[in-house]
Scaffold this active site. Sequence first.
Site, PDB file in Angstrom:
ATOM      1  N   GLY A  46       0.774  -1.239   0.000  1.00  0.00           N
ATOM      2  CA  GLY A  46       0.000   0.000   0.000  1.00  0.00           C
ATOM      3  C   GLY A  46       0.803   1.286   0.000  1.00  0.00           C
ATOM      4  CG  ASP A  95      -1.852   1.578   2.956  1.00  0.00           C
ATOM      5  OD1 ASP A  95      -1.762   1.345   4.183  1.00  0.00           O
ATOM      6  OD2 ASP A  95      -2.348   0.773   2.152  1.00  0.00           O
ATOM      7  CG  ASP A 106      -9.141   1.088   9.740  1.00  0.00           C
ATOM      8  OD1 ASP A 106      -9.876   1.841  10.400  1.00  0.00           O
ATOM      9  OD2 ASP A 106      -9.578   0.083   9.145  1.00  0.00           O
ATOM     10  CE  LYS A 108     -10.484   3.785   6.597  1.00  0.00           C
ATOM     11  NZ  LYS A 108     -11.147   2.482   6.445  1.00  0.00           N
ATOM     12  CG  ASP A 124      -5.573  -3.463  -1.712  1.00  0.00           C
ATOM     13  OD1 ASP A 124      -5.195  -2.967  -0.632  1.00  0.00           O
ATOM     14  OD2 ASP A 124      -5.943  -4.649  -1.828  1.00  0.00           O
ATOM     15  NE  ARG A 142      -1.995  -3.083  -3.941  1.00  0.00           N
ATOM     16  CZ  ARG A 142      -2.229  -3.245  -2.643  1.00  0.00           C
ATOM     17  NH1 ARG A 142      -2.291  -2.202  -1.853  1.00  0.00           N
ATOM     18  NH2 ARG A 142      -2.406  -4.441  -2.135  1.00  0.00           N
TER      19      ARG A 142
END
Length: 177
Positions: free
Chosen positions: A38, A93, A96, A124, A152, A158
Amino acid sequence: MKVLIREEEIHDGIARLAKQLHEHYGDSPLTIVAIMTGSLVMLADLIRRLEMPVRISLIAVSSYRGKMTPGELEIDDSRMLDIRGRDVLLIDDIFDTGNTLVEVTARLQKLNPKSIRTAVFLRKEGTSKVTQRPDYSVFDIPNAFVVGYGLDYEDLYRNLPYVGVLEEADLKQPLPH
Ligand code: IMP
Ligand code: MG
Protein backbone atom coordinates in the site's frame (compact mmCIF):
# COMPACT_ATOMS: atom_id res chain seq x y z
CA MET A 1 -16.32 6.85 -7.84
CA LYS A 2 -16.50 9.77 -5.42
CA VAL A 3 -13.14 11.54 -5.24
CA LEU A 4 -12.06 12.33 -1.68
CA ILE A 5 -8.55 13.71 -2.28
CA ARG A 6 -7.50 15.09 -5.65
CA GLU A 7 -4.13 14.51 -7.29
CA GLU A 8 -3.03 18.15 -6.75
CA GLU A 9 -3.90 17.99 -3.04
CA ILE A 10 -1.88 14.77 -2.70
CA HIS A 11 1.08 16.42 -4.40
CA ASP A 12 0.96 19.33 -1.92
CA GLY A 13 0.43 16.97 1.03
CA ILE A 14 3.53 14.92 0.22
CA ALA A 15 5.56 18.14 -0.17
CA ARG A 16 4.33 19.21 3.28
CA LEU A 17 5.42 15.89 4.79
CA ALA A 18 8.87 16.15 3.18
CA LYS A 19 9.26 19.62 4.71
CA GLN A 20 8.31 18.33 8.17
CA LEU A 21 10.83 15.50 7.83
CA HIS A 22 13.60 17.91 6.85
CA GLU A 23 12.75 20.06 9.87
CA HIS A 24 13.06 17.06 12.17
CA TYR A 25 15.96 15.08 10.67
CA GLY A 26 17.95 17.83 8.96
CA ASP A 27 20.78 16.29 6.93
CA SER A 28 20.99 13.11 9.03
CA PRO A 29 20.73 9.81 7.12
CA LEU A 30 17.28 8.26 7.24
CA THR A 31 16.21 4.65 6.79
CA ILE A 32 12.67 4.42 5.49
CA VAL A 33 10.89 1.15 6.18
CA ALA A 34 7.90 0.96 3.86
CA ILE A 35 5.02 -1.44 4.44
CA MET A 36 4.16 -3.07 1.14
CA THR A 37 2.17 -2.93 -0.98
CA GLY A 38 0.00 0.00 0.00
CA SER A 39 2.75 2.53 0.74
CA LEU A 40 4.55 1.99 -2.59
CA VAL A 41 3.12 5.07 -4.32
CA MET A 42 3.70 7.33 -1.32
CA LEU A 43 7.24 5.97 -0.99
CA ALA A 44 8.08 6.76 -4.61
CA ASP A 45 6.73 10.31 -4.38
CA LEU A 46 8.16 11.08 -0.95
CA ILE A 47 11.75 9.92 -1.46
CA ARG A 48 12.16 12.13 -4.52
CA ARG A 49 11.46 15.13 -2.30
CA LEU A 50 13.97 14.17 0.40
CA GLU A 51 17.47 15.60 0.37
CA MET A 52 19.14 13.75 3.25
CA PRO A 53 20.83 10.39 2.50
CA VAL A 54 17.97 7.87 2.34
CA ARG A 55 18.00 4.06 2.56
CA ILE A 56 14.88 2.10 1.71
CA SER A 57 13.80 -1.15 3.27
CA LEU A 58 10.66 -3.03 2.39
CA ILE A 59 8.51 -5.06 4.72
CA ALA A 60 5.42 -6.99 3.69
CA VAL A 61 2.39 -7.03 5.94
CA SER A 62 -0.95 -8.45 4.95
CA SER A 63 -3.96 -7.99 7.15
CA TYR A 64 -7.11 -7.61 5.12
CA ARG A 65 -6.80 -10.65 2.86
CA GLY A 66 -8.98 -9.07 0.22
CA LYS A 67 -11.88 -8.36 2.55
CA MET A 68 -13.23 -5.15 3.99
CA THR A 69 -12.79 -6.35 7.59
CA PRO A 70 -9.45 -6.91 9.35
CA GLY A 71 -7.92 -10.37 9.65
CA GLU A 72 -4.73 -11.87 11.04
CA LEU A 73 -1.45 -10.00 10.58
CA GLU A 74 1.32 -11.63 8.60
CA ILE A 75 4.70 -9.86 8.71
CA ASP A 76 7.49 -10.75 6.27
CA ASP A 77 10.66 -8.86 7.24
CA SER A 78 13.08 -11.23 5.52
CA ARG A 79 14.35 -8.43 3.27
CA MET A 80 14.91 -5.86 6.06
CA LEU A 81 18.07 -3.77 6.01
CA ASP A 82 20.18 -3.62 9.17
CA ILE A 83 18.62 -0.75 11.14
CA ARG A 84 20.73 -1.00 14.30
CA GLY A 85 21.69 2.54 15.43
CA ARG A 86 19.76 4.14 12.55
CA ASP A 87 17.03 6.76 12.46
CA VAL A 88 14.05 4.87 11.06
CA LEU A 89 10.87 6.22 9.51
CA LEU A 90 8.16 3.59 9.17
CA ILE A 91 5.60 4.45 6.50
CA ASP A 92 2.21 2.94 5.70
CA ASP A 93 -0.71 3.83 3.48
CA ILE A 94 -3.38 4.16 6.15
CA PHE A 95 -3.84 4.11 9.92
CA ASP A 96 -7.20 2.48 10.63
CA THR A 97 -7.35 0.38 13.82
CA GLY A 98 -3.63 1.07 14.29
CA ASN A 99 -2.80 -2.61 14.83
CA THR A 100 -0.44 -2.80 11.86
CA LEU A 101 1.63 0.20 12.93
CA VAL A 102 1.80 -0.94 16.55
CA GLU A 103 2.88 -4.48 15.66
CA VAL A 104 5.43 -3.46 13.06
CA THR A 105 6.88 -0.74 15.33
CA ALA A 106 7.33 -3.34 18.08
CA ARG A 107 9.04 -5.69 15.62
CA LEU A 108 11.44 -2.95 14.45
CA GLN A 109 12.19 -1.83 18.01
CA LYS A 110 13.74 -5.25 18.66
CA LEU A 111 16.34 -4.50 15.97
CA ASN A 112 17.72 -1.65 18.12
CA PRO A 113 17.36 1.40 15.86
CA LYS A 114 18.47 4.80 17.20
CA SER A 115 14.92 6.13 16.76
CA ILE A 116 11.64 5.16 15.13
CA ARG A 117 8.99 7.57 13.85
CA THR A 118 5.90 6.68 11.86
CA ALA A 119 4.25 8.40 8.91
CA VAL A 120 1.02 7.43 7.20
CA PHE A 121 -0.57 8.79 4.07
CA LEU A 122 -4.09 8.63 5.56
CA ARG A 123 -5.41 8.46 9.08
CA LYS A 124 -9.02 7.45 9.65
CA GLU A 125 -10.79 9.41 12.34
CA GLY A 126 -12.44 7.51 15.18
CA THR A 127 -11.41 3.96 14.25
CA SER A 128 -8.21 3.55 16.28
CA LYS A 129 -8.05 0.67 18.77
CA VAL A 130 -4.59 1.50 20.11
CA THR A 131 -3.00 4.33 22.10
CA GLN A 132 -0.09 4.89 19.68
CA ARG A 133 -0.64 7.54 16.99
CA PRO A 134 1.39 8.11 13.83
CA ASP A 135 3.93 10.93 14.19
CA TYR A 136 2.92 12.24 10.78
CA SER A 137 -0.25 11.83 8.75
CA VAL A 138 -0.63 13.54 5.40
CA PHE A 139 -4.46 13.56 5.50
CA ASP A 140 -7.05 12.75 8.16
CA ILE A 141 -10.19 11.23 6.62
CA PRO A 142 -13.64 10.15 7.81
CA ASN A 143 -14.35 6.46 8.36
CA ALA A 144 -15.00 5.21 4.82
CA PHE A 145 -13.38 2.53 2.68
CA VAL A 146 -11.00 4.31 0.34
CA VAL A 147 -8.88 3.22 -2.61
CA GLY A 148 -6.24 4.73 -4.87
CA TYR A 149 -2.74 6.17 -4.43
CA GLY A 150 -1.58 2.72 -3.27
CA LEU A 151 -4.69 1.67 -1.37
CA ASP A 152 -6.52 -1.34 -2.71
CA TYR A 153 -9.71 -3.32 -2.69
CA GLU A 154 -8.83 -6.95 -3.48
CA ASP A 155 -5.51 -5.71 -4.90
CA LEU A 156 -7.20 -3.44 -7.42
CA TYR A 157 -7.37 0.38 -7.69
CA ARG A 158 -3.84 0.99 -6.28
CA ASN A 159 -2.92 2.83 -9.48
CA LEU A 160 -5.58 5.56 -9.21
CA PRO A 161 -3.79 8.93 -8.95
CA TYR A 162 -6.46 10.20 -6.51
CA VAL A 163 -8.14 8.81 -3.38
CA GLY A 164 -11.71 7.67 -3.95
CA VAL A 165 -14.43 6.31 -1.67
CA LEU A 166 -15.50 2.80 -2.59
CA GLU A 167 -19.24 2.45 -2.03
CA GLU A 168 -21.24 -0.77 -1.89
CA ALA A 169 -22.63 0.15 -5.30
CA ASP A 170 -19.11 0.24 -6.77
CA LEU A 171 -18.53 -3.33 -5.59
CA LYS A 172 -21.55 -4.65 -7.46
CA GLN A 173 -20.08 -3.42 -10.72
CA PRO A 174 -17.82 -5.92 -12.46
CA LEU A 175 -14.29 -5.24 -11.28
CA PRO A 176 -11.69 -4.34 -13.92
CA HIS A 177 -9.22 -7.12 -14.77
P1 IMP B 1 -4.89 -1.14 10.62
O1 IMP B 1 -3.95 -2.23 11.05
O2 IMP B 1 -6.31 -1.42 11.02
O3 IMP B 1 -4.48 0.25 11.02
O4 IMP B 1 -4.98 -1.19 9.05
C1 IMP B 1 -3.95 -0.87 8.25
C2 IMP B 1 -4.09 -1.59 6.93
O5 IMP B 1 -5.47 -1.88 6.62
C3 IMP B 1 -3.62 -0.72 5.82
O6 IMP B 1 -2.25 -0.96 5.53
C4 IMP B 1 -4.51 -1.12 4.67
O7 IMP B 1 -3.92 -2.18 3.95
C5 IMP B 1 -5.77 -1.62 5.27
N1 IMP B 1 -6.88 -0.64 5.21
C6 IMP B 1 -7.50 -0.04 6.25
N2 IMP B 1 -8.45 0.80 5.83
C7 IMP B 1 -8.44 0.73 4.48
C8 IMP B 1 -9.22 1.39 3.46
O8 IMP B 1 -10.11 2.23 3.68
N3 IMP B 1 -8.89 1.06 2.18
C9 IMP B 1 -7.93 0.17 1.85
N4 IMP B 1 -7.19 -0.47 2.78
C10 IMP B 1 -7.45 -0.19 4.09
MG1 MG C 1 -2.15 -2.62 3.22
